[in-house]
Design a protein around this motif. Structure first.
Motif, short mmCIF file in Angstrom:
data_model
loop_
_atom_site.label_atom_id
_atom_site.label_comp_id
_atom_site.label_asym_id
_atom_site.label_seq_id
_atom_site.Cartn_x
_atom_site.Cartn_y
_atom_site.Cartn_z
N VAL A 122 62.80 19.76 67.57
CA VAL A 122 62.89 18.46 68.23
C VAL A 122 61.48 18.00 68.56
CG1 VAL A 122 63.70 17.20 70.25
CG2 VAL A 122 65.18 18.92 69.19
N GLU A 123 61.14 16.77 68.19
CA GLU A 123 59.82 16.23 68.52
C GLU A 123 59.93 14.73 68.75
OE1 GLU A 123 55.44 15.67 66.48
OE2 GLU A 123 56.59 17.47 66.00
N ILE A 124 59.44 14.28 69.89
CA ILE A 124 59.43 12.86 70.24
C ILE A 124 57.98 12.43 70.37
CG2 ILE A 124 60.23 11.10 71.86
CD1 ILE A 124 62.27 13.26 72.84
N GLN A 125 57.58 11.40 69.63
CA GLN A 125 56.21 10.90 69.67
C GLN A 125 56.19 9.57 70.42
OE1 GLN A 125 55.10 10.69 65.53
NE2 GLN A 125 54.76 12.89 65.37
N ILE A 126 55.40 9.51 71.49
CA ILE A 126 55.30 8.31 72.33
C ILE A 126 53.90 7.73 72.14
CG2 ILE A 126 55.51 7.39 74.67
CD1 ILE A 126 57.10 9.97 75.32
N SER A 127 53.84 6.45 71.79
CA SER A 127 52.56 5.80 71.47
C SER A 127 52.26 4.67 72.44
CB SER A 127 52.59 5.26 70.03
OG SER A 127 52.80 6.31 69.10
N GLY A 128 50.97 4.49 72.73
CA GLY A 128 50.50 3.41 73.61
C GLY A 128 49.00 3.45 73.71
N ASP A 129 48.43 2.61 74.56
CA ASP A 129 46.98 2.49 74.67
C ASP A 129 46.38 3.29 75.82
OD1 ASP A 129 46.80 0.77 72.46
OD2 ASP A 129 47.38 -0.95 73.70
N ASP A 130 47.04 3.25 76.97
CA ASP A 130 46.50 3.86 78.19
C ASP A 130 46.95 5.31 78.30
OD1 ASP A 130 45.74 4.64 80.75
OD2 ASP A 130 45.98 2.61 81.54
N ILE A 131 45.99 6.24 78.35
CA ILE A 131 46.32 7.66 78.40
C ILE A 131 47.01 8.04 79.70
CG2 ILE A 131 44.17 8.50 79.42
CD1 ILE A 131 45.87 10.04 76.36
N VAL A 132 46.69 7.33 80.79
CA VAL A 132 47.32 7.61 82.09
C VAL A 132 48.79 7.22 82.07
CG1 VAL A 132 47.27 7.11 84.56
CG2 VAL A 132 45.13 7.34 83.29
N VAL A 133 49.08 6.06 81.50
CA VAL A 133 50.48 5.60 81.39
C VAL A 133 51.27 6.53 80.47
CG1 VAL A 133 51.98 3.69 80.68
CG2 VAL A 133 49.80 3.22 81.83
N LEU A 134 50.65 6.95 79.37
CA LEU A 134 51.32 7.88 78.44
C LEU A 134 51.68 9.18 79.14
CD1 LEU A 134 49.32 7.50 75.10
CD2 LEU A 134 51.71 6.92 75.49
N LYS A 135 50.77 9.66 79.97
CA LYS A 135 51.03 10.92 80.68
C LYS A 135 52.22 10.78 81.63
CE LYS A 135 48.72 14.47 83.44
NZ LYS A 135 47.44 14.90 84.04
N LYS A 136 52.32 9.63 82.33
CA LYS A 136 53.43 9.40 83.24
C LYS A 136 54.75 9.31 82.48
CE LYS A 136 55.25 6.23 86.73
NZ LYS A 136 56.58 6.24 86.12
N ILE A 137 54.75 8.58 81.35
CA ILE A 137 55.97 8.46 80.54
C ILE A 137 56.41 9.82 80.04
CG2 ILE A 137 56.92 7.51 78.41
CD1 ILE A 137 55.03 5.13 78.76
N ALA A 138 55.45 10.62 79.54
CA ALA A 138 55.77 11.95 79.01
C ALA A 138 56.36 12.85 80.09
CB ALA A 138 54.52 12.59 78.42
N ASN A 139 55.80 12.81 81.30
CA ASN A 139 56.32 13.64 82.39
C ASN A 139 57.72 13.21 82.81
OD1 ASN A 139 54.00 15.20 82.49
ND2 ASN A 139 53.01 13.90 84.02
N ASP A 140 57.97 11.89 82.84
CA ASP A 140 59.29 11.38 83.21
C ASP A 140 60.35 11.82 82.19
OD1 ASP A 140 58.17 10.18 85.39
OD2 ASP A 140 58.08 8.17 84.50
N ILE A 141 60.05 11.64 80.91
CA ILE A 141 61.01 11.98 79.86
C ILE A 141 61.20 13.49 79.80
CG2 ILE A 141 61.40 11.95 77.36
CD1 ILE A 141 60.05 9.23 77.31
N LEU A 142 60.12 14.23 80.00
CA LEU A 142 60.20 15.70 80.01
C LEU A 142 61.19 16.16 81.08
CD1 LEU A 142 58.63 17.96 78.43
CD2 LEU A 142 57.28 18.26 80.48
N HIS A 143 61.13 15.54 82.23
CA HIS A 143 62.04 15.90 83.33
C HIS A 143 63.49 15.56 82.96
CE1 HIS A 143 64.19 15.11 87.17
NE2 HIS A 143 63.53 16.21 87.56
N ASP A 144 63.72 14.42 82.30
CA ASP A 144 65.07 14.01 81.92
C ASP A 144 65.64 14.92 80.82
OD1 ASP A 144 64.96 11.95 83.73
OD2 ASP A 144 64.31 10.46 82.26
#
Length: 533
Positions: A176-198
């Protein structure tokens, strides 16, 4: 003795076949009289088989039990070899009492590959649990046992996988691999942590991790441009002087026997071992004044990803996991719900990678191949029968054979994988053979003057023996493959099961349902002909 045994077997077969033939003739006459009922039964069976697709589940390739489990240990960046060695020996001691383990190979540091940039903070344990016939538990159960024994270890990232391979090549690192793309590394980190928790609440996922988990500490030097201009310095000049004092510079080159050797100049008094010493470094201005670095720059320690990955020119973070006792498509359905319920900021998107992407791409290509094969088979039969309708009657054996293929996967507990899909494509070419022979024989009797129903009742029993023998010989050839338990057999078992199940059902379809469809289509042709006349 041999002759008498042969006679007994021959008499038994003749008795069995004659009984079967008489029963088939009675059932066939019922099919012709109540063809609408049998057509509805066929449609119902096909609809039920489509429902079993969700129960069967999908996966890219079947898991292969090769008796090897790999444990990757990653300590924080900067850990020395002694710390890595101590942790690895602790892991060895924890799992050494597992009964199935025969030997353990330990690799400290990187694996020697030019692509492996890790250092002393990484290690790998290769655990050999022997072949499948030497143990009672499969490799998934042993892997889960190891995970339980290592779950209490803190301060390191531990990845455990039973490496699946096809023809000696690894299928993929992550199921299983989910790739999340965007510009801001800080926002990407927050999204990754939220989804990781879910994702942690989804059943069947193990070793869920984000690429952000391997962050490294680095020293950030930010120049105050206004202060630098007061001293007549630029950012480039400050950077060059810092690099020269810390790393040294290539001052010149020395020619020796046709070769040029770099002359490298570096400070030898001491090295900067703390951030304060780095701040005390001096930078010389254009007027020859030594200025402390802290006067010109802000020196801090920050954390950043060990690798910066870009997909379509956008920064990308990946969330990966492995599966345990659950099909890939069922886990993907749960992941879809999580991602659809999450509110992504504008400009941020996600996509699948790993085995999920490989599964979707492969199934799309195989689906196109199946459709193309059916079109080619239809065109060949249309040319042979000089009719557009009779080939349709024959092709109806394909979806009904699919019923047997899916049912056989469901009964045996196998999933619909790439090998199973290849078996379905093979099946689409095999199952029409018996129907071609039957329809061709019926048409020959009709040309000789027999009525439709009489031609069916004459041709079908006449072709019964060849149809049964063709099916039995094919199934007999596939049985050893379906029952094989040796290493690496997992890749071919689904293919054999699909062919056996599809052929078994298609035989009954050919003998019972195809005559019913033939009679129904013939009536349709007569009605259309009368209306046009």
């Amino acid at each position: 003795m041999n002759a008498s045994l042969g006679t007994i077997l021959s008499d038994f077969w003749d008795s069995f076949y004659n009984t079967f033939l008489n029963g088939y003739k009675r059932l066939l006459s019922i099919c012709i009289r109540r063809k609408k009922l049998f057509i509805l039964i066929a449609i119902f069976l096909f609809a039920v088989s489509l429902l079993t697709v969700q129960l069967v589940g999908y996966e890219y390739f079947p898991a292969m039990d090769e008796g090897i489990i790999e444990i990757d240990v990653i300590l924080p960046k900067g850990s020395n070899l002694d710390e890595t060695k101590e942790l690895v020996f602790d892991i060895h001691e924890r799992i050494d009492n597992i009964f199935e383990i025969q030997d353990i190979i330990i690799n400290l540091g990187n694996d020697g590959s030019v692509l492996d940039r890790s250092g002393s903070e990484k290690a790998r344990l290769i655990v050999n649990v022997g072949s499948l016939d030497q143990r009672n538990r499969d490799i998934k159960e042993i892997t889960q046992d190891i995970r339980g024994k290592l779950s209490g270890i803190a301060g390191a990232q531990i990845k455990i996988k039973d490496d699946s391979k096809v023809m000696g090549f690894s299928i993929s690192d992550n199921e299983v691999e989910i790739q999340i793309s965007g510009d801001d590394i800080v926002v990407l980190k927050k999204i990754a942590n939220d989804i990781l928790h879910d994702l942690e609440s989804i059943n069947g996922l193990t070793e869920i991790e984000s690429s952000f988990e391997q962050e490294i500490e680095e020293i950030s030097i930010k120049t105050d441009k206004n202060k630098a201009l007061l001293y007549g310095l630029t950012q480039i000049e400050i950077g060059q002087q810092i690099q020269a004092k810390i790393d040294g510079i290539t001052a010149s080159r020395f020619s020796y026997r046709g070769s040029e050797i770099d002359i490298f100049v570096k400070r030898s008094d001491h090295e900067e071992s703390s951030i304060q010493e780095l701040k005390n470094l001096t930078v010389q201005s254009s007027r020859g004044i030594d200025i402390p670095l802290s006067e010109l720059c802000e020196v801090t320690i920050e954390k950043s990803p060990s690798d910066i990955v870009r997909v379509d020119q956008k920064r990308t973070v990946s969330i990966s996991a492995n599966l345990y006792n659950r099909a890939l498509n069922k886990v993907t359905e749960d992941i879809d719900k999580v991602l659809q319920n999450y509110r992504f900021p504008q400009g941020y998107s996600w996509t699948y990678g790993g085995q999920q992407k490989d599964l979707f791409d492969s199934f799309d290509e195989l689906k196109n191949a199946l459709i193309l094969s059916l079109i080619i088979v239809y065109m060949l039969m249309a040319a042979q029968f000089e009719s557009l309708l009779h080939p349709i009657t024959i092709m109806l054996s394909v979806p009904l054979a699919l019923t047997g293929a899916l049912m056989s996967l469901f009964v045996t507990g196998k999933t619909l994988s790439v090998p199973a899909f290849i078996g379905i494509i093979m099946l689409s070419g095999i199952v029409v053979d018996n129907a071609i022979v039957l329809i061709d024989t019926i048409n020959q009797f009709r040309k000789k003057g027999k009525e439709r129903d009489d031609a069916i009742l004459t041709a079908a029993p006449l072709r019964l023996r060849p149809i049964l023998m063709t099916t039995l010989t094919t199934i007999s050839g596939m049985l050893p493959m379906a029952l094989d338990k040796s290493e690496g057999s997992e890749i071919l078992v689904p293919l054999a099961i699909v062919v056996i199940g599809g052929l078994t059902v298609s035989t009954f379809v050919t003998l019972l349902f195809i005559p019913s469809f033939y009679a129904a289509f013939d009536e349709i042709i007569k009605r259309v002909t009368k209306k046009s006349a």
